[in-house]
Write an enzyme that holds these catalytic residues in place. Structure first.
Site, PDB file in Angstrom:
ATOM      1  NE  ARG A  52     -53.349 -47.811 -71.788  1.00 51.32           N
ATOM      2  CZ  ARG A  52     -54.197 -47.513 -72.483  1.00 51.32           C
ATOM      3  NH1 ARG A  52     -55.263 -48.420 -72.870  1.00 51.32           N
ATOM      4  NH2 ARG A  52     -54.074 -46.335 -73.003  1.00 51.32           N
ATOM      5  N   GLY A 117     -48.890 -33.142 -72.629  1.00 50.24           N
ATOM      6  CA  GLY A 117     -49.941 -33.165 -73.710  1.00 50.24           C
ATOM      7  C   GLY A 117     -49.720 -33.054 -75.227  1.00 50.24           C
TER       8      GLY A 117
HETATM    9  C1  UD1 Z   1     -55.675 -38.060 -78.546  1.00 57.18           C
HETATM   10  C2  UD1 Z   1     -56.657 -36.854 -79.066  1.00 57.18           C
HETATM   11  C3  UD1 Z   1     -58.048 -37.451 -78.860  1.00 57.18           C
HETATM   12  C4  UD1 Z   1     -58.154 -38.622 -80.160  1.00 57.18           C
HETATM   13  C5  UD1 Z   1     -57.135 -39.570 -79.886  1.00 57.18           C
HETATM   14  C6  UD1 Z   1     -57.069 -40.601 -80.962  1.00 57.18           C
HETATM   15  C7  UD1 Z   1     -55.574 -34.896 -77.471  1.00 57.18           C
HETATM   16  C8  UD1 Z   1     -55.816 -34.235 -76.389  1.00 57.18           C
HETATM   17  N1  UD1 Z   1     -56.580 -35.933 -77.800  1.00 57.18           N
HETATM   18  O1  UD1 Z   1     -55.986 -38.515 -77.409  1.00 57.18           O
HETATM   19  O2  UD1 Z   1     -59.028 -36.345 -79.528  1.00 57.18           O
HETATM   20  O3  UD1 Z   1     -59.059 -39.251 -80.396  1.00 57.18           O
HETATM   21  O4  UD1 Z   1     -55.672 -39.254 -79.492  1.00 57.18           O
HETATM   22  O5  UD1 Z   1     -56.076 -41.678 -80.718  1.00 57.18           O
HETATM   23  O6  UD1 Z   1     -55.020 -34.941 -78.562  1.00 57.18           O
HETATM   24  N2  UD1 Z   1     -48.068 -37.652 -77.155  1.00 57.18           N
HETATM   25  C9  UD1 Z   1     -46.868 -36.987 -76.999  1.00 57.18           C
HETATM   26  N3  UD1 Z   1     -46.719 -36.104 -75.954  1.00 57.18           N
HETATM   27  C10 UD1 Z   1     -47.432 -35.855 -75.094  1.00 57.18           C
HETATM   28  C11 UD1 Z   1     -48.695 -36.512 -75.294  1.00 57.18           C
HETATM   29  C12 UD1 Z   1     -48.999 -37.467 -76.361  1.00 57.18           C
HETATM   30  O7  UD1 Z   1     -45.804 -37.038 -77.771  1.00 57.18           O
HETATM   31  O8  UD1 Z   1     -47.439 -35.039 -74.291  1.00 57.18           O
HETATM   32  C13 UD1 Z   1     -48.226 -38.692 -78.011  1.00 57.18           C
HETATM   33  C14 UD1 Z   1     -48.266 -39.943 -77.930  1.00 57.18           C
HETATM   34  O9  UD1 Z   1     -47.171 -40.685 -77.916  1.00 57.18           O
HETATM   35  C15 UD1 Z   1     -49.260 -40.535 -78.720  1.00 57.18           C
HETATM   36  C16 UD1 Z   1     -50.236 -39.289 -79.053  1.00 57.18           C
HETATM   37  O10 UD1 Z   1     -49.500 -38.367 -78.837  1.00 57.18           O
HETATM   38  O11 UD1 Z   1     -48.698 -41.169 -79.878  1.00 57.18           O
HETATM   39  C17 UD1 Z   1     -51.448 -39.680 -78.719  1.00 57.18           C
HETATM   40  O12 UD1 Z   1     -51.332 -39.345 -77.297  1.00 57.18           O
HETATM   41  P1  UD1 Z   1     -52.327 -39.858 -76.415  1.00 57.18           P
HETATM   42  O13 UD1 Z   1     -52.147 -39.382 -75.025  1.00 57.18           O
HETATM   43  O14 UD1 Z   1     -52.603 -41.442 -76.609  1.00 57.18           O
HETATM   44  O15 UD1 Z   1     -53.859 -39.050 -76.791  1.00 57.18           O
HETATM   45  P2  UD1 Z   1     -55.288 -39.521 -76.593  1.00 57.18           P
HETATM   46  O16 UD1 Z   1     -55.615 -39.367 -75.126  1.00 57.18           O
HETATM   47  O17 UD1 Z   1     -55.308 -40.996 -77.009  1.00 57.18           O
END
Ligand code: UD1
Ligand code: CA
Length: 534
Positions: A52, A117
């Site tokens: 985004r 994830g």
């Molecule tokens: C996540 C949390 C949610 C919380 C929210 C707060 C989980 C399953 N959920 O959701 O409970 O309220 O953050 O903002 O954890 N990332 C990785 N690798 C991945 C996936 C994500 O490094 O495979 C990193 C992303 O770059 C990001 C962070 O983890 O910085 C959060 O990932 P995102 O997909 O935004 O999680 P949310 O769905 O927002």
């Protein structure tokens, strides 16, 4: 001839402004106690693509207040003094790795090759680095408002309770998009449910998961292996670790963030702008509380590594960037951009752009001056309008008041550089140096063709092109002599208004105000009449 030897000469020894709390490298409101227990690791998740943002730059490398988002998080993480910092990268891994090492030189970078994830990301870390015994903190690279003191509170509470996991939570008006905090009948943390997987009752809960946690490292390494993917997104959720640990009979707890704004993540450029403004106000509030006057905080931008001393005054439209340091009582603005510039006590800068420059005690710069790298302005010196300096020192009390370029030069003390002077430093291939002594008067519109020296107490005649050294006390004159062609206008433009004016003036008689006498008797340029722009 006096010279500038060192910055201390310009600033005065001991005048370099310091942040009120010197132990804290972020900003003064933070009290940066190094408190036990020290985490074994801080893991920063930064593999997300940031679709985004619509950018070629990886999301966590977008900047606010002079630092990338990742840089802010790593700076806060660094305040915990962890034994190791781990950054999980995926998208834009080379750039993200380089930035990680910039802020945490010893950082371990773990690659996550598919975005499976947050649980998967942490599993990649424990598989790559092995079990880490002790407290492991997990945070996100896109949460730049997170404060070190909040992380401290999380780690302290985690250790004090002896928890397997402690979750940083927040109460928010609109919890949509976040994981919800589910408590058991005794009010203890039971699990975290993602919005996509939540029941309507669970969705009504206004306490949300920030995504920042303190874990027992050994229990974490075991639990992430057991995270399933049977959820709405088919991902390994780190949040599932809470229920797994509780199921194993381990205690879990929460710490409520005092300021919910701190845990705001950035997903697009609108949120980046909101977070930038929030961080800027936090920095400005801290400086105002430390004794700095900021007349219009909404129109003032101060980077996180800038320092501003007490009683400095920052006027609207001012941007202080990089490692700029403003001394006590200095007045900056309106409308200034200062980058990596040191301004000493009581100096003023008005409507100007300064980069990697030093401005001495009580000096004044502007309006409309441009100080380029290596410009060093001495105490009480004056740099006026439309003046550009580069790699040049201006000695104490000297003046460069108008329309002048000074490049690659040393100007001594109490000298005056006349309007429209150019230090001609470039021969088309190489740059050359000019030296001007003390108490020198450079006439207006002098071209000082480097390399050249003008000795102490010397003058140059207005309009001179100085290609040879001018000895101390001499007048350097280097211009062609004026010749007046008498009656030229009436011969060449008969009947013109100019010719009519000339005739009328002649009729009024020689020596009248409108008709200066022809100057055929005037001697070679008279030093007493040389004009100096003041
Ligand atoms: C996540 C949390 C949610 C919380 C929210 C707060 C989980 C399953 N959920 O959701 O409970 O309220 O953050 O903002 O954890 N990332 C990785 N690798 C991945 C996936 C994500 O490094 O495979 C990193 C992303 O770059 C990001 C962070 O983890 O910085 C959060 O990932 P995102 O997909 O935004 O999680 P949310 O769905 O927002
Ligand atoms: Ca998110």
């Amino acid at each position: 001839m006096n010279r500038f030897a060192a910055a201390s000469r310009i600033l005065g020894v001991g005048d370099t402004p310091k942040a009120p709390n010197r132990r804290c490298r972020r900003y003064p409101e933070e009290t940066c106690r190094v408190s036990k227990p020290r985490p074994v690791a801080v893991i920063v998740l930064a593999a997300g693509e940031g679709t985004r943002m619509k950018s070629r730059i990886p999301k966590v490398l977008h900047t606010l207040c002079g630092r990338s988002m990742l840089g802010h998080v790593l700076a806060a993480a660094g305040e915990l003094d962890p034994q190791r910092v781990v950054v999980v990268t995926g998208h834009g891994r080379d750039e993200v790795s380089a930035e990680a090492v910039r802020y945490s030189p010893g950082a371990s970078v773990v690659m996550q090759d598919r975005l499976a994830g947050t649980g998967h990301a942490v599993r990649m870390v424990t598989e790559a680095l092995g079990v880490m015994q002790g407290t492991v903190v997990v945070a996100y690279g896109d949460m730049p408002l997170l404060r070190a003191q909040t992380l401290h509170a999380l780690v302290r509470a985690h250790a004090a309770a002896g928890n397997a996991v402690t979750v940083l939570t927040a109460r928010v008006g609109d919890p949509s998009g976040y994981g919800r905090i589910i408590r058991d009948e005794r009010g203890a943390l039971a699990e975290i449910v993602e919005e996509a997987d939540a029941t309507p009752e669970q969705r009504a809960i206004d306490e949300i998961n920030s995504g920042c946690y303190a874990f027992d490292g050994a229990l974490l390494a075991d639990a992430v292996k057991r995270v399933a993917t049977g959820n709405a997104q088919g991902q390994e959720y780190l949040t599932d670790v809470v229920a797994i640990m509780r199921g194993d009979g381990h205690p879990a707890g929460t710490v409520l963030a005092a300021d919910p704004a701190e845990i705001q993540g950035v997903n697009d450029r609108v949120q980046l702008a909101q977070v930038r403004r929030a961080l800027n106000s936090r920095l400005l509030d801290a400086w105002m509380r430390a004794g700095v006057t900021i007349t219009d905080p909404a129109a003032t931008w101060i980077d996180v590594d800038v320092t501003v001393a007490q009683d400095a005054e920052i006027l609207p439209g001012t941007h202080l960037q990089g490692r700029t340091a403003i001394g006590p009582g200095a007045r900056i603005g309106p409308d200034c951009l200062l980058r990596d510039t040191v301004v000493a006590q009581d100096a003023t800068v008005l409507f100007s752009v300064c980069e990697s420059a030093e401005i001495g005690i009580g000096a004044d710069v502007g309006p409309f001056a441009r100080l380029r790298p290596g410009a060093r302005i001495g105490p009480g010196a004056h740099i006026g309008s439309y003046v550009e300096l580069k790699n040049a020192t201006v000695g104490e009390g000297s003046k460069v008041p108008h329309l002048t370029y000074v490049g690659d030069a040393d100007i001594g003390e109490h000298s005056n550089i006349g309007a429209a002077t150019v230090f001609v430093n470039y021969d088309g291939e190489a740059k050359h140096h000019t030296t001007v002594g003390d108490h020198v008067r450079i006439g207006s519109d002098t071209m000082l063709v480097a390399p050249v020296q003008v000795g102490d107490g010397a003058y140059t005649a207005a309009g001179s092109v100085i290609t040879e050294d001018v000895p101390s006390g001499a007048l350097g004159v280097a211009r062609s002599r004026q010749h007046n062609s008498e009656g030229w206008v009436e011969r060449r433009h008969p009947g013109s208004p100019s010719a009519a004016a000339a005739r009328a003036s002649r009729a009024a008689g020689p020596g009248s105000a409108a008709s200066p006498a022809p100057n055929q008797d005037k001697p070679v340029p008279d030093q007493d009449k040389e004009a100096h722009g003041q």
